[in-house]
Design a protein around this motif. Structure first.
Motif, PDB file in Angstrom:
ATOM      1  N   ASP A   3      39.445  26.335  55.321  1.00 20.07           N
ATOM      2  CA  ASP A   3      39.865  27.613  55.881  1.00 20.07           C
ATOM      3  C   ASP A   3      40.307  28.502  54.724  1.00 20.07           C
ATOM      4  O   ASP A   3      41.428  28.383  54.237  1.00 20.07           O
ATOM      5  CB  ASP A   3      41.005  27.387  56.878  1.00 20.07           C
ATOM      6  N   MET A   4      39.434  29.369  54.283  1.00 19.44           N
ATOM      7  CA  MET A   4      39.699  30.194  53.107  1.00 19.44           C
ATOM      8  C   MET A   4      40.620  31.377  53.413  1.00 19.44           C
ATOM      9  O   MET A   4      41.031  32.081  52.496  1.00 19.44           O
ATOM     10  CB  MET A   4      38.382  30.706  52.513  1.00 19.44           C
ATOM     11  N   ILE A   5      40.968  31.582  54.681  1.00 17.88           N
ATOM     12  CA  ILE A   5      41.859  32.676  55.050  1.00 17.88           C
ATOM     13  C   ILE A   5      43.288  32.169  55.229  1.00 17.88           C
ATOM     14  O   ILE A   5      44.214  32.643  54.597  1.00 17.88           O
ATOM     15  CB  ILE A   5      41.390  33.372  56.353  1.00 17.88           C
ATOM     16  N   TYR A  42      43.281  43.504  48.833  1.00 17.08           N
ATOM     17  CA  TYR A  42      42.140  43.060  49.627  1.00 17.08           C
ATOM     18  C   TYR A  42      41.506  44.204  50.403  1.00 17.08           C
ATOM     19  O   TYR A  42      40.275  44.247  50.543  1.00 17.08           O
ATOM     20  CB  TYR A  42      42.546  41.921  50.565  1.00 17.08           C
ATOM     21  N   HIS A  46      37.438  45.221  49.564  1.00 16.49           N
ATOM     22  CA  HIS A  46      36.608  44.539  50.565  1.00 16.49           C
ATOM     23  C   HIS A  46      35.153  45.017  50.595  1.00 16.49           C
ATOM     24  O   HIS A  46      34.253  44.218  50.777  1.00 16.49           O
ATOM     25  CB  HIS A  46      37.237  44.623  51.960  1.00 16.49           C
ATOM     26  N   ASN A  50      34.103  40.794  49.051  1.00 19.54           N
ATOM     27  CA  ASN A  50      33.897  39.785  50.099  1.00 19.54           C
ATOM     28  C   ASN A  50      33.904  40.324  51.525  1.00 19.54           C
ATOM     29  O   ASN A  50      33.987  39.547  52.466  1.00 19.54           O
ATOM     30  CB  ASN A  50      34.961  38.687  49.967  1.00 19.54           C
ATOM     31  N   GLU A  53      35.765  38.851  54.933  1.00 20.88           N
ATOM     32  CA  GLU A  53      36.726  37.835  54.473  1.00 20.88           C
ATOM     33  C   GLU A  53      37.938  38.495  53.806  1.00 20.88           C
ATOM     34  O   GLU A  53      39.075  38.088  54.050  1.00 20.88           O
ATOM     35  CB  GLU A  53      36.071  36.857  53.498  1.00 20.88           C
ATOM     36  N   ASP A  54      37.718  39.517  53.001  1.00 18.65           N
ATOM     37  CA  ASP A  54      38.837  40.211  52.368  1.00 18.65           C
ATOM     38  C   ASP A  54      39.687  40.951  53.392  1.00 18.65           C
ATOM     39  O   ASP A  54      40.911  41.009  53.264  1.00 18.65           O
ATOM     40  CB  ASP A  54      38.342  41.176  51.292  1.00 18.65           C
ATOM     41  N   LYS A  56      40.198  39.973  56.433  1.00 17.52           N
ATOM     42  CA  LYS A  56      40.995  38.930  57.081  1.00 17.52           C
ATOM     43  C   LYS A  56      42.138  38.474  56.189  1.00 17.52           C
ATOM     44  O   LYS A  56      43.236  38.188  56.671  1.00 17.52           O
ATOM     45  CB  LYS A  56      40.105  37.744  57.464  1.00 17.52           C
ATOM     46  N   LYS A  57      41.901  38.409  54.887  1.00 19.11           N
ATOM     47  CA  LYS A  57      42.968  38.052  53.960  1.00 19.11           C
ATOM     48  C   LYS A  57      44.043  39.137  53.949  1.00 19.11           C
ATOM     49  O   LYS A  57      45.245  38.840  53.924  1.00 19.11           O
ATOM     50  CB  LYS A  57      42.411  37.836  52.549  1.00 19.11           C
TER      51      LYS A  57
END
Length: 89
Positions: A3-5, A42, A46, A50, A53-54, A56-57
Motif C-alpha cells: 500500500d504505497m499510500i 504532492y 501530481h 505520479n 497516486e500523488d 492520494k498521498k
C-alpha cells in the motif's frame, strides 16, 4: 501488494512508522507543518509525476493534519473548561 499510500513499507522500521518517530523527536507542531508541506508538494507535482497516486498521498497528509488538529483542539477545549471550573493543576 504494498500500500504505497497508507502504509509504504519503506517508511517503517522495527514496527515504527517514520511519521510517529518524527512526532516523538521533532514535536507535534513540526509534524503538523510537515504534513501541510508534504500535501502541498504532492499537489504541486501530481501532473508531472505520479498523477492520482500523488493526489492520494496529498489527501493522506491532509487527513493526518486534520486528525492531529482535531485532537489538539479537543485537548485545548478540555483545558479551558477545566480552568473555567476552577480546577487546579
Amino acid at each position: 501488494m504494498a500500500d504505497m499510500i497508507n502504509h509504504p513499507a519503506h517508511y517503517e522500521t522495527a514496527g515504527v512508522e517514520c511519521i510517529e518517530a518524527m512526532e516523538i523527536t521533532q514535536g507535534r507542531e513540526a509534524v503538523k507543518s510537515f504534513c501541510l508541506c508534504n500535501a502541498y508538494k504532492y499537489l504541486w507535482r501530481h501532473k508531472n509525476k505520479n498523477g492520482l497516486e500523488d493526489l492520494k498521498k496529498a489527501r493522506w497528509y491532509l487527513d493526518r493534519y486534520i486528525t492531529m488538529q482535531t485532537e489538539d483542539d479537543k485537548t485545548i477545549r478540555a483545558e479551558i473548561e477545566r480552568i473555567c471550573k476552577g480546577d487546579s493543576e
